[in-house]
Scaffold this motif. Structure first.
Motif, mmCIF file in Angstrom:
data_model
loop_
_atom_site.group_PDB
_atom_site.id
_atom_site.type_symbol
_atom_site.label_atom_id
_atom_site.label_comp_id
_atom_site.label_asym_id
_atom_site.label_seq_id
_atom_site.Cartn_x
_atom_site.Cartn_y
_atom_site.Cartn_z
ATOM 1 N N VAL A 1 33.646 49.671 41.556
ATOM 2 C CA VAL A 1 34.867 48.870 41.475
ATOM 3 C C VAL A 1 34.627 47.732 40.489
ATOM 4 C CG1 VAL A 1 36.580 47.541 42.770
ATOM 5 C CG2 VAL A 1 35.364 49.403 43.886
ATOM 6 N N GLN A 2 35.640 47.426 39.680
ATOM 7 C CA GLN A 2 35.589 46.310 38.742
ATOM 8 C C GLN A 2 36.807 45.414 38.962
ATOM 9 O OE1 GLN A 2 35.272 49.044 35.221
ATOM 10 N NE2 GLN A 2 34.039 47.350 34.429
ATOM 11 N N SER A 3 36.620 44.116 38.761
ATOM 12 C CA SER A 3 37.748 43.185 38.789
ATOM 13 C C SER A 3 38.333 43.096 37.389
ATOM 14 C CB SER A 3 37.279 41.798 39.227
ATOM 15 O OG SER A 3 36.806 41.840 40.546
ATOM 16 N N ILE A 4 39.657 42.865 37.314
ATOM 17 C CA ILE A 4 40.321 42.699 36.024
ATOM 18 C C ILE A 4 40.940 41.303 35.992
ATOM 19 C CG2 ILE A 4 42.170 43.517 34.515
ATOM 20 C CD1 ILE A 4 41.872 46.272 35.809
ATOM 21 N N SER A 5 40.683 40.579 34.896
ATOM 22 C CA SER A 5 41.311 39.268 34.684
ATOM 23 C C SER A 5 42.134 39.343 33.404
ATOM 24 C CB SER A 5 40.253 38.175 34.589
ATOM 25 O OG SER A 5 39.579 38.266 33.337
ATOM 26 N N MET A 6 42.724 38.220 33.030
ATOM 27 C CA MET A 6 43.521 38.172 31.794
ATOM 28 C C MET A 6 42.651 38.406 30.560
ATOM 29 S SD MET A 6 46.690 37.570 32.580
ATOM 30 C CE MET A 6 47.438 36.889 31.120
ATOM 31 N N PHE A 7 41.350 38.212 30.708
ATOM 32 C CA PHE A 7 40.460 38.263 29.544
ATOM 33 C C PHE A 7 39.584 39.501 29.486
ATOM 34 C CE2 PHE A 7 41.145 33.858 30.886
ATOM 35 C CZ PHE A 7 41.876 33.413 29.807
ATOM 36 N N GLY A 8 39.682 40.362 30.492
ATOM 37 C CA GLY A 8 38.868 41.569 30.464
ATOM 38 C C GLY A 8 38.471 42.002 31.864
ATOM 39 N N THR A 9 37.416 42.816 31.937
ATOM 40 C CA THR A 9 36.959 43.341 33.224
ATOM 41 C C THR A 9 35.579 42.807 33.561
ATOM 42 O OG1 THR A 9 36.058 45.302 32.126
ATOM 43 C CG2 THR A 9 38.290 45.476 33.023
ATOM 44 N N SER A 10 35.279 42.800 34.832
ATOM 45 C CA SER A 10 33.964 42.364 35.300
ATOM 46 C C SER A 10 32.968 43.498 35.130
ATOM 47 C CB SER A 10 34.056 41.970 36.776
ATOM 48 O OG SER A 10 34.193 43.136 37.572
ATOM 49 N N PRO A 11 31.695 43.213 35.334
ATOM 50 C CA PRO A 11 30.720 44.317 35.398
ATOM 51 C C PRO A 11 31.032 45.214 36.602
ATOM 52 C CG PRO A 11 29.607 42.197 35.138
ATOM 53 C CD PRO A 11 31.047 41.899 35.399
ATOM 54 N N LEU A 12 30.455 46.400 36.608
ATOM 55 C CA LEU A 12 30.653 47.332 37.720
ATOM 56 C C LEU A 12 30.005 46.799 38.994
ATOM 57 C CD1 LEU A 12 29.799 50.685 35.906
ATOM 58 C CD2 LEU A 12 32.060 49.940 36.612
ATOM 59 N N SER A 13 30.617 47.115 40.113
ATOM 60 C CA SER A 13 29.982 46.791 41.395
ATOM 61 C C SER A 13 28.790 47.720 41.601
ATOM 62 C CB SER A 13 30.989 46.967 42.530
ATOM 63 O OG SER A 13 31.340 48.338 42.641
#
Length: 198
Positions: free
Chosen positions: A91-103
Motif C-alpha cells: 500500500v502507498q499513500s498519495i499526496s498532492m506531490f506524489g506517492t509514498s514509498p511502498l509499505s
C-alpha cells in the motif's frame, strides 16, 4: 529567463522533498479472506497530507494496481482473486506531490471454496442475514398493512354507496306510482290527455 528556470527547479525540489517525506502506510492487515476476495486495511501516520492510496496486488501470474484519490478511506476490497493462491500486497499513500514509498509487503493466501462454504454452516445465521431478513419482513408488513387499509376503504365506500342506492329505491318506486296516478284519467288508465272531436 534564468529566474524562471530557478523558480521551476525550486518547485520541483520542494515537491520531490514533500513526496519523499511522505511516510508509507502502517499496520497493513488483511481481513475477511475468502476464496475469491479479501479486504486490506491500513493506517496513515499522523500529519501526512494524504489524499488517496495506491495498492499493488501480485501473485505469480498477475499484477494489479488499484489507485484511489480524493478519499479518506483506510481499506480496500480485493476482488476476483483465485482460490488457494498466494498474494503479496503493498500500500502507498498519495499526496498532492506524489506517492509514498511502498509499505512492508503483506503475504496472504486465499481459501478453498469448500473451506469458505464449510466455515458458514447451514444452521449458522450471520448478523448481516438477520438484518436483511428484518428489513424484508418490515417491508412486507408495510405492504400488507397498506393493502388492507386500501381494501377496507374500498369496502366502506361500496357499503356507503349501496346504502344510498338501497335508500333511494323505494322512493323511486313511490314517485313513479304517484306520477303515473296523477297523469292518468279514469277513461284512459295509461294516462294522457283526452282529445275532443271538433
Amino acid at each position: 529567463m534564468e529566474t524562471f528556470t530557478l523558480l521551476v527547479l525550486g518547485c520541483l525540489c520542494v515537491s520531490r522533498a514533500t513526496a519523499d517525506s511522505l511516510s508509507p502506510p502502517v499496520n497493513v492487515t488483511i481481513k475477511a479472506v475468502k476464496a475469491n476476495s479479501a479486504v486490506v486495511t491500513w493506517d496513515i501516520p499522523e500529519g501526512d497530507p494524504v489524499i488517496g492510496f495506491a495498492i499493488t496486488q501480485q501473485n505469480v501470474r498477475m499484477l494489479r494496481f488499484i489507485q484511489e484519490v480524493n478519499t479518506t478511506t483506510r481499506s480496500c476490497a480485493l476482488w476476483d482473486l483465485e482460490e488457494e493462491t498466494e498474494y503479496i500486497v503493498h500500500v502507498q499513500s498519495i499526496s498532492m506531490f506524489g506517492t509514498s514509498p511502498l509499505s512492508e509487503p503483506l503475504h496472504f493466501r486465499t481459501l478453498k471454496e469448500a473451506e469458505t462454504q464449510a466455515s458458514k454452516s447451514k444452521d449458522e445465521v450471520t448478523m448481516e442475514e438477520v438484518g436483511q431478513t428484518t428489513q424484508l419482513r418490515a417491508g412486507e408488513l408495510i405492504i400488507i398493512v397498506v393493502v388492507l387499509i386500501m381494501w377496507a376503504g374500498v369496502i366502506a365506500l361500496f357499503c356507503r354507496q349501496y346504502d344510498i342506492i338501497k335508500d333511494n329505491e323505494p322512493n323511486n318506486n313511490k314517485d313513479k306510482a304517484k306520477n303515473s296516478s296523477e297523469c292518468s284519467t279514469p277513461e284512459h288508465p295509461t294516462g294522457g290527455l283526452l282529445r275532443s272531436k271538433v
